[in-house]
Write a protein that holds these residues in place. Structure first.
Motif, short mmCIF file in Angstrom:
data_model
loop_
_atom_site.label_atom_id
_atom_site.label_comp_id
_atom_site.label_asym_id
_atom_site.label_seq_id
_atom_site.Cartn_x
_atom_site.Cartn_y
_atom_site.Cartn_z
N GLU A 51 0.85 -1.18 0.00
CA GLU A 51 0.00 0.00 0.00
C GLU A 51 0.89 1.24 0.00
N SER A 52 0.43 2.31 -0.60
CA SER A 52 1.22 3.56 -0.66
C SER A 52 0.43 4.71 -0.05
N ARG A 53 1.15 5.58 0.66
CA ARG A 53 0.58 6.79 1.22
C ARG A 53 1.44 7.98 0.80
N GLN A 54 0.80 9.09 0.41
CA GLN A 54 1.53 10.26 -0.03
C GLN A 54 1.28 11.44 0.91
N LEU A 55 2.35 12.14 1.25
CA LEU A 55 2.28 13.38 2.01
C LEU A 55 2.58 14.50 1.00
N ASP A 56 1.54 15.02 0.42
CA ASP A 56 1.73 15.94 -0.71
C ASP A 56 2.38 17.26 -0.30
N ASP A 57 2.17 17.70 0.95
CA ASP A 57 2.73 18.98 1.37
C ASP A 57 4.25 18.98 1.41
N ILE A 58 4.85 17.80 1.68
CA ILE A 58 6.31 17.72 1.69
C ILE A 58 6.81 16.79 0.57
N ARG A 59 5.91 16.33 -0.27
CA ARG A 59 6.23 15.49 -1.43
C ARG A 59 7.00 14.23 -1.03
N VAL A 60 6.34 13.44 -0.19
CA VAL A 60 6.87 12.16 0.28
C VAL A 60 5.87 11.06 -0.06
N ALA A 61 6.36 9.94 -0.59
CA ALA A 61 5.53 8.76 -0.84
C ALA A 61 6.09 7.60 -0.02
N ILE A 62 5.25 6.98 0.79
CA ILE A 62 5.67 5.89 1.67
C ILE A 62 4.95 4.61 1.25
N HIS A 63 5.71 3.55 1.02
CA HIS A 63 5.16 2.28 0.53
C HIS A 63 5.45 1.19 1.57
N GLY A 64 4.46 0.37 1.88
CA GLY A 64 4.70 -0.67 2.88
C GLY A 64 3.70 -1.79 2.84
N GLN A 65 4.12 -2.96 3.33
CA GLN A 65 3.23 -4.12 3.49
C GLN A 65 3.66 -4.88 4.73
#
Length: 422
Positions: free
Chosen positions: A120-134
């Motif tokens: 699954e992926s989550r994005q923090l658009d304000d600091i332009r970070v994408a976090i992917h994990g399972q």
């Protein structure tokens, strides 16, 4: 964008620390609370440094809870972070897999637990970070999860969160195995790994791939500084990675070579110096020490015969040095008597036995022992089948240790026969 985040793993909240009752004088209360205190230090650090987010790469818990207090404690600490608007991203490891943890507590809204069935992926658009994990769905995940992680999100700082043994590590189950090449192939900037309790970089750049280690050691095999990693990112590039100590109790192993030491007082003086050095390095933390004595020494027989008295002398000394903040967890005596035999000596049943022990094949003898004592091994309780208390050796190293003790008894017999003082 510039931002900072914390990468932690292998918290093992409320680890049961089995077997403490066997150690007289053990600071049981301080040991049992150590994982919680270290976790509080982690949350304090996140708040003090005003990090943008926290990553926990698996094994938050240590298996199923005895009651709800473990989960409630974690939820209360997450609420502290929520108050400071610090999100937390975490995956389940083998110790807190969906099939292991049977209790469930609703967590604050700032905590996101990644799916266990797919990446699954989550994005923090304000600091332009994408976090992917399972996370782990079962305790033993044997497939390569990294292959199922998506490609990087262009224009974002990409982080992969994974609980894995990578290529395999001694002392750890080979779960979710993958290679450095598997991870590099995703094009991420940082891989936040968990599962291995020793801090280790698999790659220091392009991308950073890091095991931060656990935040609090729990036994003598987990020595040294324990904590988390603080990562500073500038303009989308990893600039600084700092290991921050969080542990409240540190473990150390002191190996003292007593070769040529002949006086007990000299042994104690040497041990005191080693204990003082270790305590200074603990930097004010409580220190748990395992002492291993080695070397050919005339003190061997005295040490072996009076092990309990020696241990009490060392504990008394440690109390004086640390004013109650040093605990001698265990004393292991691996010394030997001085070499007393020379080539060409006359035949003797004892020397013949020593020669046989020196020439035997450990592999063959171990196999014979397994066959001969299989039924007894099956009947033994679990705590006598494994670890340091095992009765029947299960490896060549354990067999060597036991035969080492037998050889020392034989040498003592030779010394007494010749009228020499050990």
């Amino acid at each position: 964008m510039d931002f900072t985040f914390i990468h932690a793993a292998d918290i093992h909240l409320d680890s049961p620390l089995k077997g403490l009752s066997r150690y007289e004088g053990a600071p049981v209360g301080r040991l049992r609370s150590a994982t919680r205190e270290a976790f509080i230090n982690l949350v304090d650090l996140a708040i003090d440094r005003q990090v943008n987010f926290v990553i926990i790469a698996g094994d938050l818990y240590d298996g199923d809870w005895k009651d709800y207090n473990t989960g409630l404690f974690f939820a209360s600490e997450m609420a502290r972070l929520e108050k400071h608007e610090i999100p937390v991203f975490m995956i389940k490891g083998n110790h807190d897999a969906a099939s292991v943890i049977t209790k469930e507590i609703k967590l604050p809204a700032n905590v996101h637990v990644f799916d266990v069935k797919k990446c699954e992926s989550r994005q923090l658009d304000d600091i332009r970070v994408a976090i992917h994990g399972q996370g782990f769905n079962t305790r033993a995940v044997l497939e390569n999860l990294a292959k199922g992680y998506p490609p990087c999100v262009n224009g974002y700082y990409n982080i992969g969160v994974l609980h894995t043994s990578a290529g395999g590590r001694e002392g750890h189950e080979n779960y979710a195995p993958c290679s450095v090449e598997d991870m590099k192939g995703k094009g991420y900037d940082y891989w936040a790994l968990g599962h291995i309790h020793k801090r280790e970089f698999l790659s220091q750049k392009d991308p950073v791939i890091l095991f931060p280690g656990n935040i609090q050691s729990r036994h003598s095999k987990e020595t040294g500084i324990k904590g988390c990693s603080l990562i500073e990112v500038e303009n989308g590039v990893t600039k600084e990675i700092t290991h921050i100590p969080l542990d409240v109790l540190r473990w150390d192993v002191i190996e003292a070579d007593l070769t040529d030491v002949t006086q007990y007082e000299d042994f104690l003086a040497q041990a005191e110096q080693e204990i003082e050095r270790a305590f200074d390095l603990a930097d004010g933390r409580m220190l748990a020490i395992r002492i291993i004595l080695t070397g050919h020494t005339a003190l061997h027989s005295e040490l072996a015969r009076n092990k309990e008295a020696v241990l009490n002398d060392l504990r008394s000394m440690a109390f004086s040095v640390g004013q109650g903040d040093i605990w001698i967890e265990k004393l292991k005596i691996k010394t030997s008597t001085p070499r007393i035999l020379s080539e060409g000596e006359g035949a003797n049943p004892l020397t013949g036995m020593l020669e046989w022990l020196d020439e035997l094949s450990y592999e063959e003898l171990l196999q014979e022992i397994r066959v001969e004592f299989q039924s007894l091994h099956n009947a033994l309780p679990m705590d006598l089948k494994r670890g340091e208390e095992q009765v029947i050796p299960d490896s060549e190293d354990v067999l060597k240790d036991k035969l080492h003790s037998i050889k020392d008894v034989i040498k003592d017999g030779l010394l007494q026969e010749r009228g020499q003082k050990a």
